[in-house]
Write a protein that holds these residues in place. Structure first.
Motif, mmCIF file in Angstrom:
data_model
loop_
_atom_site.group_PDB
_atom_site.id
_atom_site.type_symbol
_atom_site.label_atom_id
_atom_site.label_comp_id
_atom_site.label_asym_id
_atom_site.label_seq_id
_atom_site.Cartn_x
_atom_site.Cartn_y
_atom_site.Cartn_z
ATOM 1 N N ALA A 1 13.434 2.288 8.940
ATOM 2 C CA ALA A 1 13.060 2.988 7.715
ATOM 3 C C ALA A 1 11.649 2.671 7.234
ATOM 4 C CB ALA A 1 14.058 2.650 6.600
ATOM 5 N N ILE A 2 11.072 1.549 7.688
ATOM 6 C CA ILE A 2 9.766 1.129 7.172
ATOM 7 C C ILE A 2 8.689 1.094 8.249
ATOM 8 C CG2 ILE A 2 8.518 -0.781 6.066
ATOM 9 C CD1 ILE A 2 11.110 -1.510 4.612
ATOM 10 N N GLU A 3 9.002 0.546 9.400
ATOM 11 C CA GLU A 3 7.952 0.262 10.381
ATOM 12 C C GLU A 3 7.147 1.478 10.831
ATOM 13 O OE1 GLU A 3 7.168 -2.700 14.080
ATOM 14 O OE2 GLU A 3 9.192 -1.926 13.863
ATOM 15 N N PRO A 4 7.743 2.624 11.168
ATOM 16 C CA PRO A 4 6.921 3.728 11.659
ATOM 17 C C PRO A 4 5.825 4.160 10.672
ATOM 18 C CG PRO A 4 9.229 4.120 12.170
ATOM 19 C CD PRO A 4 9.195 2.940 11.256
ATOM 20 N N ASP A 5 6.188 4.345 9.413
ATOM 21 C CA ASP A 5 5.194 4.775 8.435
ATOM 22 C C ASP A 5 4.248 3.639 8.054
ATOM 23 O OD1 ASP A 5 5.817 7.541 8.093
ATOM 24 O OD2 ASP A 5 7.614 6.954 6.989
ATOM 25 N N ILE B 1 -1.864 9.241 5.716
ATOM 26 C CA ILE B 1 -1.574 8.011 4.975
ATOM 27 C C ILE B 1 -0.766 8.321 3.727
ATOM 28 C CG2 ILE B 1 -2.618 6.168 3.601
ATOM 29 C CD1 ILE B 1 -4.954 6.229 5.640
ATOM 30 N N ALA B 2 -1.189 9.336 2.991
ATOM 31 C CA ALA B 2 -0.482 9.695 1.760
ATOM 32 C C ALA B 2 0.954 10.121 2.050
ATOM 33 C CB ALA B 2 -1.232 10.813 1.035
ATOM 34 N N ASP B 3 1.144 10.878 3.117
ATOM 35 C CA ASP B 3 2.494 11.308 3.484
ATOM 36 C C ASP B 3 3.361 10.116 3.881
ATOM 37 O OD1 ASP B 3 1.774 13.919 2.991
ATOM 38 O OD2 ASP B 3 1.518 14.461 5.099
ATOM 39 N N ALA B 4 2.772 9.191 4.660
ATOM 40 C CA ALA B 4 3.522 7.999 5.076
ATOM 41 C C ALA B 4 3.894 7.155 3.860
ATOM 42 C CB ALA B 4 2.696 7.182 6.067
ATOM 43 N N ALA B 5 2.951 6.997 2.942
ATOM 44 C CA ALA B 5 3.224 6.207 1.741
ATOM 45 C C ALA B 5 4.324 6.842 0.899
ATOM 46 C CB ALA B 5 1.945 6.052 0.918
ATOM 47 N N GLU B 6 4.314 8.155 0.803
ATOM 48 C CA GLU B 6 5.352 8.834 0.030
ATOM 49 C C GLU B 6 6.733 8.611 0.642
ATOM 50 O OE1 GLU B 6 6.444 13.337 -1.610
ATOM 51 O OE2 GLU B 6 4.647 13.000 -0.419
ATOM 52 N N ARG B 7 6.804 8.651 1.965
ATOM 53 C CA ARG B 7 8.091 8.417 2.621
ATOM 54 C C ARG B 7 8.553 6.978 2.462
ATOM 55 N NH1 ARG B 7 5.642 11.905 6.533
ATOM 56 N NH2 ARG B 7 4.878 10.093 7.685
ATOM 57 N N LEU B 8 7.614 6.056 2.301
ATOM 58 C CA LEU B 8 7.965 4.642 2.194
ATOM 59 C C LEU B 8 8.467 4.251 0.810
ATOM 60 C CD1 LEU B 8 5.160 2.882 4.258
ATOM 61 C CD2 LEU B 8 7.611 2.865 4.741
ATOM 62 N N PRO C 1 12.494 3.495 0.869
ATOM 63 C CA PRO C 1 12.946 2.241 1.481
ATOM 64 C C PRO C 1 12.327 0.998 0.835
ATOM 65 C CG PRO C 1 11.485 3.435 2.969
ATOM 66 C CD PRO C 1 11.839 4.372 1.860
ATOM 67 N N MET C 2 11.092 1.119 0.351
ATOM 68 C CA MET C 2 10.492 -0.025 -0.323
ATOM 69 C C MET C 2 11.181 -0.308 -1.651
ATOM 70 S SD MET C 2 8.171 -1.340 1.624
ATOM 71 C CE MET C 2 7.175 -2.286 0.506
ATOM 72 N N LYS C 3 11.665 0.739 -2.296
ATOM 73 C CA LYS C 3 12.403 0.554 -3.554
ATOM 74 C C LYS C 3 13.700 -0.219 -3.296
ATOM 75 C CE LYS C 3 13.147 1.607 -8.010
ATOM 76 N NZ LYS C 3 14.548 1.270 -8.223
ATOM 77 N N GLU D 1 7.152 -9.278 8.663
ATOM 78 C CA GLU D 1 6.214 -8.877 9.704
ATOM 79 C C GLU D 1 6.078 -7.356 9.795
ATOM 80 O OE1 GLU D 1 4.235 -10.850 12.650
ATOM 81 O OE2 GLU D 1 3.937 -11.072 10.493
ATOM 82 N N ILE D 2 7.068 -6.640 9.316
ATOM 83 C CA ILE D 2 6.991 -5.177 9.291
ATOM 84 C C ILE D 2 6.310 -4.696 8.022
ATOM 85 C CG2 ILE D 2 8.417 -3.099 9.099
ATOM 86 C CD1 ILE D 2 10.364 -4.485 11.099
ATOM 87 N N VAL D 3 6.705 -5.233 6.880
ATOM 88 C CA VAL D 3 6.087 -4.832 5.611
ATOM 89 C C VAL D 3 4.594 -5.152 5.615
ATOM 90 C CG1 VAL D 3 6.071 -5.275 3.117
ATOM 91 C CG2 VAL D 3 8.249 -5.016 4.328
#
Length: 218
Positions: free
Chosen positions: A112-116, A137-144, A147-149, A175-177
């Motif tokens: 849920a986190i590593e790809p983006d 970058i903006a799209d990846a951040a939006e998807r994150l 899962p970050m929440k 290491e992923i975050v």
């Protein structure tokens, strides 16, 4: 002795960090990613992920790989989970429930986190961005955000991911975050994650790995 195949500037860093946490001696074979070499198939090329000798060990042609008492194991999270459980101590699961939770958090971060997070790291840091990069970058951040929440809500009420202590689950997820750490527009939304990540990175074992990584070419 445990052998780690892979350069420190790769997912092998996860295993190296864990070995330092455990006080576990290891030998490192610095296999480099083929894409980092101009001519990986040249006779004088350093051992890389397309070298026949490495492909004999890892047909997938990906680092890291470990050799541990006859066991050949790939996939960095499988390696860290195996070594933590084998060698025990506070980083390892104390029962089946803790083991399940360590697997859960490790796999959650990987899927849920590593790809983006990798997209952000590769496009945001150390290079001039194009407008296309900025959109990615903006799209990846939006998807994150979602899962970050999940991490934020957990870490806001728990000091660590499992068992109220630093474990291999924290190491794997940190290491992923880390890949997205430099993107303040995303990470600034998650103060508990940032505080937890800073605590992980203050550990002497992480600093030992990171200092070695910084002094190596690859």
């Amino acid at each position: 002795m445990l052998t780690i195949h892979g350069v420190t500037r790769s997912r092998a860093s996860r295993i190296i960090w864990l070995c330092h946490e455990l006080g576990l001696p290891f030998r490192q074979e610095p296999v480099i990613q083929a894409y980092k070499l101009p001519f990986p198939d040249a006779p004088d090329a350093p051992v890389n992920t397309r070298s026949p000798s490495f492909l004999a060990l890892s047909p997938a042609g990906a680092i890291p790989v470990i050799e541990d008492d006859g066991l050949v194991l790939s996939e960095s999270l499988a390696c860290t989970l195996h070594l933590a459980k084998k060698h025990g101590g506070d980083l390892a699961p104390r029962d089946a429930a803790e083991e399940a939770l360590m697997l859960q958090w490790s796999f959650y971060a990987a899927t849920a986190i590593e790809p983006d997070a990798l997209t952000i790291m590769m496009l945001h840091a150390g290079r001039e961005q194009t407008s296309e990069d900025a959109t990615l970058i903006a799209d990846a951040a939006e998807r994150l955000v979602r899962p970050m929440k999940v991490l934020e809500d957990h870490l806001a009420t728990h000091g660590h991911l499992v068992g109220d202590r630093f474990t291999v689950a924290d190491l794997n997820v940190a290491e992923i975050v880390r890949y997205a750490e430099g993107y303040g527009e995303l990470m600034g939304q998650f103060p508990a994650v940032l505080a937890w990540l800073a605590g992980c990175h203050e550990r002497p074992a992480f600093r030992k790995m990171w200092d070695a990584r910084a002094t190596k070419e690859h």
